[in-house]
Enzyme design. Structure first.
Site, PDB file in Angstrom:
ATOM      1  CG  HIS A  21       6.559  30.651  21.358  1.00 22.36           C
ATOM      2  ND1 HIS A  21       5.657  30.785  22.400  1.00 22.36           N
ATOM      3  CD2 HIS A  21       7.459  29.730  21.747  1.00 22.36           C
ATOM      4  CE1 HIS A  21       6.012  29.975  23.381  1.00 22.36           C
ATOM      5  NE2 HIS A  21       7.108  29.316  23.018  1.00 22.36           N
ATOM      6  CG  HIS A  43       9.543  26.198  20.447  1.00 16.33           C
ATOM      7  ND1 HIS A  43      10.476  27.204  20.299  1.00 16.33           N
ATOM      8  CD2 HIS A  43       9.036  26.328  21.698  1.00 16.33           C
ATOM      9  CE1 HIS A  43      10.532  27.904  21.405  1.00 16.33           C
ATOM     10  NE2 HIS A  43       9.680  27.394  22.272  1.00 16.33           N
TER      11      HIS A  43
END
Length: 167
Positions: A74, A89
């Site tokens: 992620h 992110h």
């Protein structure tokens, strides 16, 4: 010794120049303060922008060397030739997905060009299972940065300049 000297043809950027940061995802640029996580919204780990993604891939926002790609895929870090450290992110609480909805394409320590695919993702799955899809793009060594120019509007992954950084 500059670890990029063997990989980049361009000489190290003069400190009076700006480094373009291109969008790592397609979508709408938003203010970092709108991210529903204080670590980002209060700029605890650095300053930058966020993007509400609409695509299916995360690309390198600069020419650089991939640092860490989280096991859960992620998030990743990347460092430019002139030592600007970026952190991308995807979404908020996406770590809880344990990698589901993500496919890693690049590798840690890989030298990449702006626009190279780093991670592919399933946006519909992530929308359904994550707290937020707002994706912060943060300069993590902000203490070494003189100025940031931030842009707004729509962004196309690998094409649209979202920030200019003066180190």
């Amino acid at each position: 010794m500059n670890l990029f000297s063997n990989f980049f043809k361009k000489k190290q950027t003069n400190s009076s120049q700006y480094t373009d940061i291109i969008s790592p995802v397609s979508g709408t640029i938003t203010n970092i303060k709108d991210v529903p996580d204080e670590v980002f919204s209060k700029k605890i780990i650095g300053d930058g922008i966020a993007i509400k993604p609409s695509g299916h891939r995360i690309v390198a926002p600069v020419n650089g060397k991939i640092g860490k790609i989280f096991k859960t895929m992620h998030a990743f870090s990347i460092v430019t030739e002139n030592q600007i450290e970026l952190f991308v992110h995807f979404g908020i609480d996406t770590i809880l997905l344990k990698g589901k909805g993500f496919e890693k394409i690049a590798s840690e320590n890989q030298i990449v060009s702006a626009g190279d695919i780093i991670i592919k993702y399933d946006l519909k799955f992530i929308i359904k299972h994550a707290k937020s899809i707002l994706t912060p793009i943060v300069i993590s060594n902000i203490d070494q940065i003189q100025k940031i120019k931030k842009y707004s509007g729509q962004a196309i992954a690998g094409k649209t300049v979202i920030m200019k950084i003066k180190k």
